[in-house]
Design a protein around this motif. Structure first.
Motif, short mmCIF file in Angstrom:
data_model
loop_
_atom_site.label_atom_id
_atom_site.label_comp_id
_atom_site.label_asym_id
_atom_site.label_seq_id
_atom_site.Cartn_x
_atom_site.Cartn_y
_atom_site.Cartn_z
N SER B 28 -35.54 -15.62 19.31
CA SER B 28 -34.98 -15.95 18.01
C SER B 28 -35.97 -16.59 17.05
CB SER B 28 -33.79 -16.91 18.17
OG SER B 28 -32.84 -16.32 19.00
N LEU B 31 -37.98 -13.84 15.49
CA LEU B 31 -37.04 -12.97 14.77
C LEU B 31 -36.54 -13.66 13.51
CD1 LEU B 31 -35.43 -10.32 14.75
CD2 LEU B 31 -33.69 -11.42 16.16
N ALA B 32 -36.17 -14.94 13.64
CA ALA B 32 -35.66 -15.69 12.49
C ALA B 32 -36.73 -15.83 11.42
CB ALA B 32 -35.19 -17.08 12.94
N GLU B 47 -30.62 -7.95 10.25
CA GLU B 47 -29.81 -9.15 10.05
C GLU B 47 -28.34 -8.86 10.36
OE1 GLU B 47 -30.62 -10.75 6.24
OE2 GLU B 47 -29.88 -12.75 6.76
N VAL B 50 -27.85 -8.40 14.13
CA VAL B 50 -27.86 -9.68 14.83
C VAL B 50 -26.51 -10.38 14.68
CG1 VAL B 50 -28.86 -12.01 14.80
CG2 VAL B 50 -30.35 -10.03 14.70
N LEU B 103 -26.86 -14.32 20.34
CA LEU B 103 -28.01 -14.19 19.43
C LEU B 103 -27.72 -14.76 18.03
CD1 LEU B 103 -30.90 -13.22 19.71
CD2 LEU B 103 -30.20 -10.99 18.81
N VAL B 107 -30.11 -17.40 16.15
CA VAL B 107 -30.97 -16.92 15.07
C VAL B 107 -30.60 -17.58 13.74
CG1 VAL B 107 -31.58 -14.91 13.67
CG2 VAL B 107 -31.54 -14.72 16.14
N GLN B 108 -29.31 -17.65 13.45
CA GLN B 108 -28.92 -18.10 12.11
C GLN B 108 -29.33 -19.53 11.76
OE1 GLN B 108 -24.86 -16.84 11.48
NE2 GLN B 108 -25.49 -14.71 11.20
N GLN B 111 -33.06 -19.41 11.21
CA GLN B 111 -33.38 -18.68 9.97
C GLN B 111 -33.08 -19.56 8.75
OE1 GLN B 111 -31.35 -14.92 9.66
NE2 GLN B 111 -31.95 -14.66 7.52
N ALA B 151 -29.84 -24.82 17.15
CA ALA B 151 -29.71 -23.46 17.67
C ALA B 151 -29.68 -23.46 19.18
CB ALA B 151 -30.88 -22.61 17.16
#
Lengths: 360, 225
Positions: B28, B31-32, B47, B50, B103, B107-108, B111, B151
């Motif tokens: 993550s 990816l983020a 996005e 995910v 996920l 991730v969020q 991000q 997270a």
């Protein structure tokens, strides 16, 4: 040795400007980019730093290509430093660690004549803040740390984007002399973006005047400031900058006598200067009046015999008169009514009376 | 008080959550960062992908995962030929399922933390001579630490509470795929409310403590800033 130069061929089309900017700037002293907001000053700075990548752009730093059709040197490899309008300190690091961040990554180790990290901190008056975290600092303190941090990376070019605009008047007055001194001592070429005439007059040696993404004029600051075709002289706060040497202090009257190419002038509150020291003084155009009367029957101390070389309009009621002696110019703002009453014309010798002049 | 078989189910749950969280963080964070900084159209599609597990019923997700992970499918087959192990009805399969299912929860927040930093600190780092990768580890990641912390806790807690996906792809093998939520379901099915109570109470306490830690941790960071 010839002074190396920074050559810029920029195309800032993406910002709605359709003009190409061509500049060839000397890499010494402070070069100011001056213009109203939206004139492309910051865009130029960001392009030089490599923070924005424009097409058809060529940046040549002292025969080292930073950008052209094939090459794009990333920001971190250009050996420059950037002071942003709002101080950007790393909030998770202390002041000391912020400065160490720059020191550690400097490829260009401090040359012998350069100031040490500790000296820079002292000069910018932040030595007592080293253990603090950025959120505990005031705006002025933060910007001083940001400037110190930039200098501690020993850049080959220092970019400053209106570093004082986010500060209040008091903070500004405090930083300007520090900045002036430290820039001179470090010996780094500086590109300084500003829209404040007094900052430009005080700090810069060279000046680039921008408007709507176009270069209107570039040259020596003191020459452009007194050029009647340019907007500086038309502003109500128009100023002239003059080189001077300290002759003597008249302690009895509290004035200091200085010599300029225009003639001798009396300065107030200048008793901290050394006799023989070379200084810059600033004269506001509105503090200069013109007379034909050359008897000394006036309370005004500073009277100079100068030639009128140009007369321009500044607004409905006011005119700007450019006076000169020994190729040094002085601006005077007088009313159009006086201009007509005195029947002044170009080529005439008159007496300029300066009400006050200030040390830069 | 807790039956050994239930203890085993709890242990399986915690092991699964811990390993999944570590895998989730490893995936993550980069990816983020990519999602937070990329302007490409691909990133907006990624996005959405995910975020899908947020809205899909876990059974739907579990159903597709089951199809993908079967030994006769390309992915399940490849895994089998490399490791000699099946993905379906195995602990490894559960990790894959949990990672996909949790996920978005990992991730969020990361991000959002990266977006909140803005581009200025990174630009500032670049002008001080830091390469992008250097600035990522010394500026962006430390500044996003509260987001990464949240997270990790959310990912862990969400994996502990997972049920539908496990049921579809894991089944109910003690010590392997029988996690606490499945055990509770079993006990209720067989009207063994006492044992269901014990396990359920335990999960409730874990969830509360984890969220407490997450919230108070972030609060400290907020006030401190």
């Amino acid at each position: 040795m010839a002074i190396s130069r920074l050559e810029l061929r920029l195309n800032l089309k993406s910002k709605g400007f359709d003009e190409r900017i061509c500049l060839d700037l000397p890499l010494n002293g402070v070069t100011a980019l001056y213009g109203p907001s939206g004139s492309g000053k910051t865009s130029i700075l960001r392009a030089v730093a490599g923070l924005d990548k424009h097409k058809c752009t060529r940046i040549n730093y002292a025969e080292e290509i930073w950008q052209d059709e094939q090459i794009f040197v990333p920001t971190h490899a250009r050996g420059l430093a950037y002071v942003f309008q709002q101080p950007v300190l790393f909030s998770h690091l202390t002041v000391e660690q912020n400065i160490q961040f720059a020191v550690k990554r400097s490829n260009f180790s401090a040359a012998e004549n350069q100031l040490s990290k500790d000296t820079i901190c002292q000069r910018l008056n932040i030595s007592h803040l080293l253990d603090r975290l950025p959120f505990t600092l005031s705006g002025g303190e933060s910007q001083r740390v940001a400037i110190a941090r930039a200098l501690c990376s020993y850049p080959r070019l220092l970019l400053m984007d209106e570093p004082l605009s986010a500060l209040d008047t008091g903070n500004k007055a405090e930083i300007i002399p520090l900045l002036e001194q430290v820039c001179a001592d470090v010996g780094v070429p500086v590109l300084y973006v500003s829209h404040a005439l007094n900052e430009v007059a005080r700090l810069s040696d060279n000046l680039v005047l921008l408007e709507q993404g176009r270069v209107l004029e570039s040259g020596l600051t003191r020459e452009l400031l007194v050029e009647l075709k340019l907007p500086f002289s038309q502003q109500s706060d128009a100023i002239s900058v003059i080189d001077a040497w300290v002759v003597e202090h008249e302690a009895e009257f509290g004035v200091t006598l200085v010599r300029t190419k225009l003639g001798d002038l009396n300065l107030l509150q200048a008793d901290h200067l050394q006799v023989g020291e070379s200084i810059k003084i600033q004269v506001a155009a509105r503090d200069v009046s013109i007379t034909r009367d050359d008897s000394n029957a006036t309370s005004i101390l500073n009277r100079l015999r100068l030639e009128i070389v140009d007369i321009g309009e500044s607004d409905q009621a006011q005119a700007t008169v450019k006076l000169e002696a020994n190729k040094v110019a002085l601006l005077s703002k007088i009313t159009k009514k006086s201009l007509a009453a005195l029947e002044l014309s170009i080529g005439e010798i008159v007496i300029a009376q300066i009400k006050s002049c200030a040390l830069l | 008080m807790i039956d050994p078989s239930d203890l085993l189910a709890l242990w399986t749950t915690l092991k699964l959550a811990l390993i999944s969280t570590l895998v989730l963080l490893a995936i993550s964070v980069p990816l983020a960062w990519w999602l937070a900084t990329s302007k490409s159209k691909v990133s907006s599609v990624v996005e959405v992908l995910v975020a899908l597990p947020l809205v899909l019923p876990p059974t739907v997700l579990g159903f597709y995962l089951l199809l993908l992970m079967r030994p006769d499918s390309p992915i399940g087959g490849a895994f089998y030929s490399i490791t000699g192990e099946r993905l379906v009805f195995s602990f490894s399969g559960l990790i894959v399922g949990s990672v996909i299912y949790s996920l978005p929860f990992v991730v969020q927040p990361i991000q959002n933390a990266f977006v909140a930093i803005g581009r200025q600190p990174m630009e500032s780092a670049a002008t001080l001579g830091a390469s992008r990768i250097d600035a990522f580890f010394t500026v962006a990641l430390p500044l996003a630490k509260p987001g990464v912390f949240t997270a990790a806790i959310l990912g862990f807690a969400h994996t502990v509470g997972e049920f539908g996906v496990v049921l579809m792809i894991g089944g109910n093998i003690p010590g392997e795929t029988r996690v606490a939520s499945i055990a509770i379901y079993d006990h209720v099915e067989s009207l063994n409310y006492a044992r269901a109570h014990n396990l359920a109470g335990f999960l409730l306490v874990i969830a509360f403590v984890l969220l407490m830690v997450a919230y108070s941790g972030n609060r400290k960071v907020r006030i401190w800033r």
